[in-house]
Design a protein around this motif. Sequence first.
Motif, PDB file in Angstrom:
ATOM      1  N   TYR A  71      12.863  22.925 -13.845  1.00  0.00           N
ATOM      2  CA  TYR A  71      12.105  22.281 -14.912  1.00  0.00           C
ATOM      3  C   TYR A  71      10.639  22.120 -14.523  1.00  0.00           C
ATOM      4  N   ARG A  72      10.391  21.653 -13.312  1.00  0.00           N
ATOM      5  CA  ARG A  72       9.014  21.459 -12.857  1.00  0.00           C
ATOM      6  C   ARG A  72       8.260  22.782 -12.771  1.00  0.00           C
ATOM      7  N   THR A  73       8.927  23.833 -12.341  1.00  0.00           N
ATOM      8  CA  THR A  73       8.294  25.147 -12.268  1.00  0.00           C
ATOM      9  C   THR A  73       7.923  25.644 -13.656  1.00  0.00           C
ATOM     10  N   LEU A  74       8.835  25.515 -14.600  1.00  0.00           N
ATOM     11  CA  LEU A  74       8.546  25.957 -15.967  1.00  0.00           C
ATOM     12  C   LEU A  74       7.432  25.121 -16.597  1.00  0.00           C
ATOM     13  N   LYS A  75       7.459  23.842 -16.340  1.00  0.00           N
ATOM     14  CA  LYS A  75       6.424  22.963 -16.891  1.00  0.00           C
ATOM     15  C   LYS A  75       5.053  23.347 -16.336  1.00  0.00           C
ATOM     16  N   ARG A  76       4.966  23.598 -15.032  1.00  0.00           N
ATOM     17  CA  ARG A  76       3.710  24.010 -14.412  1.00  0.00           C
ATOM     18  C   ARG A  76       3.230  25.359 -14.950  1.00  0.00           C
ATOM     19  N   ARG A  77       4.167  26.233 -15.215  1.00  0.00           N
ATOM     20  CA  ARG A  77       3.831  27.576 -15.659  1.00  0.00           C
ATOM     21  C   ARG A  77       3.251  27.574 -17.073  1.00  0.00           C
ATOM     22  N   TYR A  78       3.742  26.715 -17.954  1.00  0.00           N
ATOM     23  CA  TYR A  78       3.346  26.766 -19.351  1.00  0.00           C
ATOM     24  C   TYR A  78       2.413  25.655 -19.806  1.00  0.00           C
ATOM     25  N   TYR A  79       2.274  24.605 -19.003  1.00  0.00           N
ATOM     26  CA  TYR A  79       1.405  23.491 -19.392  1.00  0.00           C
ATOM     27  C   TYR A  79       0.445  23.169 -18.259  1.00  0.00           C
ATOM     28  N   ASN A  80      -0.667  22.572 -18.620  1.00  0.00           N
ATOM     29  CA  ASN A  80      -1.654  22.175 -17.601  1.00  0.00           C
ATOM     30  C   ASN A  80      -1.249  20.920 -16.890  1.00  0.00           C
TER      31      ASN A  80
END
Length: 80
Positions: A71-80
């Motif tokens: 979840y944290r990886t996806l969040k970092r990838r798509y959001y600032n």
Amino acid sequence: MSLRSQVISLYKTLLYLGREYPSGYDFFRKRLHNAFLKNKDVKDPDKIEKMIAHGQYIVRELEALYKLKKYRTLKRRYYN
């Protein structure tokens, strides 16, 4: 399912989940192996069932850890 087969199944599951452990597979495998060897002489079925339940709790915690990491990886990838 007999206690022996439950223990073996738990060990295999934990080994499989240990592949993505943050400290590395070798670290996880050594710790897991030592934990199972430490309790190899336990004969009391009630105590074995408690240890199996604790192992299943560890499996759920590892799964939650991996889901959080994803979840944290996806969040970092798509959001600032």
